[in-house]
Design an enzyme around this catalytic site. Sequence first.
Site, PDB file in Angstrom:
ATOM      1  N   CYS A  56       0.771  -1.297   0.011  1.00  0.00           N
ATOM      2  CA  CYS A  56       0.090  -0.092   0.055  1.00  0.00           C
ATOM      3  C   CYS A  56       0.712   1.318   0.036  1.00  0.00           C
ATOM      4  O   CYS A  56       0.349   2.391  -0.160  1.00  0.00           O
ATOM      5  CB  CYS A  56      -1.010  -0.102   1.390  1.00  0.00           C
ATOM      6  SG  CYS A  56      -0.141   0.457   2.803  1.00  0.00           S
ATOM      7  N   CYS A 102       1.379  -3.852   8.770  1.00  0.00           N
ATOM      8  CA  CYS A 102       1.117  -2.780   8.166  1.00  0.00           C
ATOM      9  C   CYS A 102      -0.274  -2.272   8.786  1.00  0.00           C
ATOM     10  O   CYS A 102      -1.218  -2.901   8.716  1.00  0.00           O
ATOM     11  CB  CYS A 102       1.298  -2.643   6.823  1.00  0.00           C
ATOM     12  SG  CYS A 102       0.758  -0.984   6.206  1.00  0.00           S
ATOM     13  N   CYS A 125      12.378  -6.960  12.928  1.00  0.00           N
ATOM     14  CA  CYS A 125      13.252  -7.893  12.049  1.00  0.00           C
ATOM     15  C   CYS A 125      12.036  -8.319  10.973  1.00  0.00           C
ATOM     16  O   CYS A 125      11.221  -8.785  11.002  1.00  0.00           O
ATOM     17  CB  CYS A 125      13.265  -9.258  12.748  1.00  0.00           C
ATOM     18  SG  CYS A 125      14.132 -10.422  11.726  1.00  0.00           S
TER      19      CYS A 125
END
Length: 136
Positions: A56, A102, A125
């Site tokens: 996105c 996200c 990570c």
Amino acid sequence: MSAKIQKTDAEWKALLTEKGAEPVAFNVTRHAATERPFTGKYEDNYAEGTYRCICCDAELFDSSTKFDAGCGWPSFSQEVKEGAIEEHVDKAHGMTRTETVCANCGAHLGHVFPDGPTPTGLRYCMNSASLDFKPR
């Protein structure tokens, strides 16, 4: 909290293909797969810029917070701004970890661990396949 952007698997696959994402990107971002260590294109990238979500384009990390953790995946000490990333408990593979996604689209990014450098003490990570780098 649920992701703001929602698409079907077919729509995500088409979007990632259109962007020229790595073949593993769909399984990493939409099905929480993990790329093999030391294989990601951003593991050794130290150019100045911003790392964004491959799905996105949301800003996730600034290159100034990237460090070499020796783990085989790009590692960062903090997100670009509070709320860019959501955390969830991950009990897969017989262990308990903190998954990062996200906040904008729910793409799996990787995991965060409490063994990073100061001042945060965190190590985000990340899978290179879930990121897109925009140089300054």
